[in-house]
Structure formats: C-alpha cells, structure tokens
Scaffold this motif. Sequence first.
Motif, mmCIF file in Angstrom:
data_model
loop_
_atom_site.group_PDB
_atom_site.id
_atom_site.type_symbol
_atom_site.label_atom_id
_atom_site.label_comp_id
_atom_site.label_asym_id
_atom_site.label_seq_id
_atom_site.Cartn_x
_atom_site.Cartn_y
_atom_site.Cartn_z
ATOM 1 N N SER A 158 0.832 -1.208 0.000
ATOM 2 C CA SER A 158 0.000 0.000 0.000
ATOM 3 C C SER A 158 0.866 1.258 0.000
ATOM 4 O O SER A 158 0.590 2.222 -0.735
ATOM 5 N N HIS A 161 2.386 1.731 -3.397
ATOM 6 C CA HIS A 161 1.394 2.237 -4.356
ATOM 7 C C HIS A 161 1.197 3.745 -4.191
ATOM 8 O O HIS A 161 1.129 4.484 -5.189
ATOM 9 N N THR A 166 6.431 0.056 -7.889
ATOM 10 C CA THR A 166 5.966 -1.291 -8.199
ATOM 11 C C THR A 166 6.473 -2.251 -7.134
ATOM 12 O O THR A 166 7.671 -2.324 -6.882
ATOM 13 N N CYS A 188 -5.062 -7.550 -3.847
ATOM 14 C CA CYS A 188 -4.910 -6.935 -5.181
ATOM 15 C C CYS A 188 -4.474 -7.994 -6.180
ATOM 16 O O CYS A 188 -4.175 -9.126 -5.809
ATOM 17 N N GLN A 226 2.341 -2.175 -11.967
ATOM 18 C CA GLN A 226 2.475 -1.272 -10.829
ATOM 19 C C GLN A 226 1.226 -1.259 -9.951
ATOM 20 O O GLN A 226 1.295 -0.963 -8.748
ATOM 21 N N GLN A 227 0.092 -1.627 -10.504
ATOM 22 C CA GLN A 227 -1.156 -1.593 -9.754
ATOM 23 C C GLN A 227 -1.343 -2.820 -8.863
ATOM 24 O O GLN A 227 -2.227 -2.834 -8.005
#
Length: 339
Positions: A158, A161, A166, A188, A226-227
């Motif tokens: 988290s 992010h 990443t 995620c 990266q997400q």
Amino acid sequence: MSLIKFTNKGIYCEQGGFYIDPWQPVDLAVTTHGHADHVKWGNKAYLCHDLTRPILNQRLGPDLVIETLPYNKQVTINGVKLSLFPAGHVIGSAQIRLEYKGEICVVSGDYKVEFDGISTAFEPVKCHTFVSESTFGLPIYKWQPQEIIFQQTQNWVSDNHDKGKTSVLVAYSLGKAQRLIKNLADYCQIYVHNSIANLNEGFIRAGVNLPETIRITPELKKETLQQGIVIVPPVMAEGKWIKTLQQAATGVCSGWMQVRAGRRWRSADAGFALSDHADWPGLLDAIKATEAEKVFVTHGFTATFSKYLNEIGIASEEVKTQYGNEEEEEPVPTTTETI
C-alpha cells in the motif's frame, strides 16, 4: 539393525533397497518434496506424494517413472513398510515412515509446524529414529504468526502504491510463492513469473485450489504491473528486468530476514520473515512429539542444534548431507523476452 545408512549417494534403506532424497542417481528414489536440494534428475524411478508428481514433471521432465501415494497409505517394499505423513513444508511434502521388524524410522525431509492454509498440516509421527533438518536451528529464529507477516506485506504494498512504486516480492517458486498468492490475492491482482505460473498450473490440474494469477509476459505494460503485486523467484532478485519497472521496490520473503542484517540481502528494500521451515521452538516441539530415541540432524545449524538436543537428554548426531540449498531452482531466463 538400523533401518537407514548415510552414504555418498544419500540416505539408504538397505532392507528395502531404496534411497530417500538421493543426490546421485539410484534405482528408486523415495522423495520427500520437490525442492532442488531434495530431488535430482537421473533416477530410474521415483516414489512421492500425489501432489509432488506435477512438481517433478515440471522440473525434471514429463517422462519420469513415478509412483505416487496419498498420505497415510502403506506399501511394502522388500519387507519394509513405507508410508507418507504430512511435513507441512510445501504442497505435497511428506515425511517418510519406515517400519521393519518392529523398528520405526521417520525421515522428515524439510518441515514446518505452523499450518499455512495451503500445505497439509504437519503431523508428528512416533518413531525410534527421527531424521530432522535444522535450517533455522538457533534460538534467535522464532517466527511471528503468518497473519502478521502478511499484514506487514500488505502495508508495504500500500505504501509503495501511494509512492508510485511497483511492489516486487522475491519468493521461492515452490512454497512461499503459493502462500503469498493464497493470502494476498484478495488484496490486489498478483502477477507471477513463468516458473511460478507453470508450477501453479500443475497444482491446479492436480486439484489444488489456488487463486487466479496473471503470468508476466513482455506484452504486459509496466503501468499495469504497478497496480498489483509482482512475485518472482530468488534468481530474478537482481535481474535487469526488475530495473525496467517503474521505481521497483523489492521485498525478500525468507526466514533469514528474521535477522535485521539479512534485510540488506541483495539490496532489498524490505524483508519479510516468512519461512517454510520450522523455527527453533517448532523444531524442538516436533522432535519431542516423535518420542524418538535417536535424532539425526542433516542440514542447517547441525552442530549447535545437535549439541542442544544432547544436553536436554535427546540422543542426537549431526550428519553431513547435500541438503539445504533449496534456493537452487531450475535455470530461469532473465531477459524481458522470456520473463
């Protein structure tokens, strides 16, 4: 008469005519689990747990001669009764129980006593002789509950992010990778290296329930990675591919991260003390539960651990083997084209 001998090929059961986790080619290799230090190519035949078969096929080839057993089912080989019991180490890992003329010996391979939610939970087996690892056989190694480790991992992801980084987790393809997937998939999307994806597919075909992941390919955009969370094996930890990611932050998942200095291993940004091996209390609890009269310690902090066992009244002896380098996985390409 001892049921096992320690030879230059590995642990040998002379009465049964087979070896357990040999490091040189033999006629029959009884296999505790699929890590590279415990299973080698070149044996004429293998005997292992049902869920270890896809690992052997993936790592050593599809044409192996493999006989499988479920846990707690007994077969007899040349008069030796052989059965497999859960080791809790990785999916399909097994302790090998041998019985001959009233003598019982258990070869544990590698094991952990904390149930990880994906590997069958460790089951202590009473015996006269027990063969144990001691990978983390020092009092300094005492694991936190895995729920705490995974919460720390989520917090780290988290934070990355929020900073536009990443998150790359470094973990063995067999074992910790599946634990991370099982426990972080609801948090995620997870992207995995080919070696992990291949093993996962084998497990799923064998009936293991694993959350869906996405195999990393050259077509995947760095912004997409990266997400989510990226999981790669240790040999990729310092690969050029990671450096192409957008501000990659690497977190190493290993029991060695318990020691603060270990967090700087391979220039990692973070370390999470997640292990597939028993810690010091776990080793002692497991050994005491066997009620073994003699313990052989095969790898890890063998001298210290064996000495301590003798001091508390458990007859122990350290044995030199070639186990303990499970990080030595199959060769993994490191180019962006073959990620």
